[in-house]
Scaffold this active site. Structure first.
Site, mmCIF file in Angstrom:
data_model
loop_
_atom_site.group_PDB
_atom_site.id
_atom_site.type_symbol
_atom_site.label_atom_id
_atom_site.label_comp_id
_atom_site.label_asym_id
_atom_site.label_seq_id
_atom_site.Cartn_x
_atom_site.Cartn_y
_atom_site.Cartn_z
ATOM 1 N N HIS A 93 24.183 54.419 76.385
ATOM 2 C CA HIS A 93 24.280 54.138 77.721
ATOM 3 C C HIS A 93 23.090 54.694 78.690
ATOM 4 O O HIS A 93 22.992 54.861 79.660
ATOM 5 C CB HIS A 93 25.757 54.584 78.637
ATOM 6 C CG HIS A 93 26.893 53.823 77.824
ATOM 7 N ND1 HIS A 93 26.985 52.730 77.634
ATOM 8 C CD2 HIS A 93 27.655 54.643 77.393
ATOM 9 C CE1 HIS A 93 28.323 52.568 77.180
ATOM 10 N NE2 HIS A 93 28.634 53.740 76.853
ATOM 11 N N HIS B 126 30.665 48.562 76.727
ATOM 12 C CA HIS B 126 30.652 49.011 75.515
ATOM 13 C C HIS B 126 30.573 47.510 74.452
ATOM 14 O O HIS B 126 31.213 47.398 73.636
ATOM 15 C CB HIS B 126 31.888 49.654 75.056
ATOM 16 C CG HIS B 126 31.979 50.878 75.639
ATOM 17 N ND1 HIS B 126 32.346 51.212 76.921
ATOM 18 C CD2 HIS B 126 31.331 52.199 75.123
ATOM 19 C CE1 HIS B 126 32.472 52.489 77.166
ATOM 20 N NE2 HIS B 126 31.546 53.144 76.315
#
Lengths: 328, 328
Positions: B56, B214
């Site tokens: 991320h 995700h």
């Protein structure tokens, strides 16, 4: 083509409107002719103007602000801006100490900035960036300007902010350009919105070495290899080109082309750091991230700049732009 | 799989080594157990620690520095960090005024941060982020923490820097979280290096609305529509969720998932700005770029935070991290 757009025709203008709103503390946007410029002016300062095709964001609009550019003239995606843009931008930001164009070496950009200089009756007013070592120096139109452009813009921007005159800014820009070498690799092509499909085809196990920033094919198509092997090749070519002395202080810039995650860019940085350190260089400054992009291309480039004390100090000087900000 | 890696096993560690070298003016990296922390300590200050799966970036390591986090604990890609990481990080950065964990609401993260808190004998020491409105509030494990996390970290980070105590930091973090709503859309899936292929399949004319960070599938797969229609949907859901009063001051954050060019993100920002402005909101602050990414996913999210005077002032406070920097 999967992109966030309404139409290819409205993408650039709407995007620039958004950019100007999101960074209203730094820039203003003139929609016609199109340029982005600082929202504060400083008289007696050399005005720095760059520009080129869009699709390389944050270059150049993201580099407009205190300590860097005074204005940027964005053309359509991968298309040169036109002289009326440079003309209007120069008139808007000229602070009485002259205007310096920072121009990446592409035929259209060079021609249009030259025309603008003629219309403004500005002699000898540009720095040409040709840091891409993928092509030989003997290439018919010379080498391309790529990620090293941001480094020239930062260092000359600081000098201009400090009061350097036009001749000094131009000489400094040329010195930084000559001290800088870049080489890139693409994992994928990119898709120009008006075209609607990838610019070149590439197999799942192939990469393009020595690629530019406009979806041109690279110097050669080779099999996908490890990150370490890719860095060895890019860094090796750069090292051979610049022939730095042992102990030389350098700025190492890992530039993402747009679709490569930071986790990979920092891996590339670490591998390049090890490569150059082993060869005796002192990596004094770093820049890692997406700064000179090629739309949605996955890939990256390495750029190395040989630093002297003056360049180092100017690199560290305050800058306040959308994409680079420190010390302000 | 086309990525810059040597092996999936070495990607994270090598990348973090590079990150720490590239930002040595701001952070240090502890390789075992793995955490990134500020290179300067301030005693008497609440220590803020976040963490979560990698992939991320720049979240969370890129938010470590003065005015934001004290430490970040990165797990493997899309995998929770383990309690020993939080434990060691807390011991390294505890300045004597307590430790606050900022935790995105995922089962693994929540469990592991709770275990660390127990081991440290720290009661009531976390702020849970659940800003993703794609899932209903009644979802079994609650809503996910996504791009609003950065906003909580920035605002609470400024408060901690100003000397707010642990209870005040926790209350503020919860208030910012409750004032924040996010929703995302993916044009493509992403490829986890250890997996080697995209997490979900999606047709060339389809997008995933209400997607997480995700590579989970979204709330629904729909046909690709214009950017304006996408923004209408995302912004509409956010508006309905937060029910802001007319004239409400807001922070508008357009977050790229990693592979979407800035030219598109600024287009999305402009369209979202128009949407919320037409509904009477005052967009006082903005953040546009890749801050909470999902590896190489093409897509973006909108986040809206309802600002009060305190939050606005803390947002503007100096910050000096790899990914957010101003006023320092």
């Amino acid at each position: 083509m999967k992109k966030f757009i309404d139409t290819p025709d409205t993408l650039l203008q709407t995007s620039l409107q958004g950019f100007a709103k999101a960074h209203a503390d730094i820039v203003l946007f003139n929609p016609e002719p199109r340029f982005v410029y600082r929202n504060t002016r400083k008289t007696g300062k050399v005005a720095l103007i760059s520009g080129g095709g869009s699709g390389h964001e944050p270059l150049h609009s993201g580099f407009v602000g205190v300590g860097m550019l005074d204005a940027a003239c964005p053309g359509q995606v991968f298309t040169s801006p036109t002289p009326d843009q440079m003309l209007a931008a120069a008139q808007a930001v000229d602070g009485g100490a002259g205007v310096l164009f920072i121009v990446k070496n592409y035929a259209g950009d060079v021609m249009n900035f030259e025309m603008a200089a003629e219309m403004l009756d500005l002699p000898n007013t540009s720095v040409l960036i040709d840091d891409d070592i993928s092509l030989p120096k003997t290439h018919s139109i010379g080498r391309r300007g790529v990620a090293g452009t941001a480094i020239v813009e930062k260092i000359v921007g600081a000098a201009a902010e400090n009061g350097a005159d036009l001749a000094a800014c131009k000489a400094l820009g040329e010195r930084v350009n000559q001290s800088t070498a870049s080489m890139g690799v693409a994992l994928t092509s990119c898709t120009v919105p008006a075209l609607g499909h990838p610019t070149f085809a590439i197999a799942d196990d192939e990469i393009e070495m020595g690629v530019g920033i406009h979806g041109e094919r690279g110097r050669e198509t080779v099999k996908l290899v490890s990150a370490s092997e890719i860095v060895e090749q890019l860094a090796g070519h750069i090292f051979d080109e610049l022939k730095p002395a042992a102990g030389q202080a350098v700025l190492l810039h890992v530039n993402g082309f747009g679709a490569t995650p930071l986790i990979e860019l920092h891996l590339i940085y670490e591998l390049a750091w090890q490569y150059f350190s082993k060869r005796g260089l002192t990596i004094q400054r770093s820049l890692v991230g997406n700064f000179t992009t090629s739309l949605d291309m996955a890939g990256c480039s390495l750029t190395l700049t040989l630093l002297d004390e003056e360049m180092l100090s100017l690199w560290d000087a305050p800058v306040n732009t959308a994409a680079l900000r420190w010390g302000c």
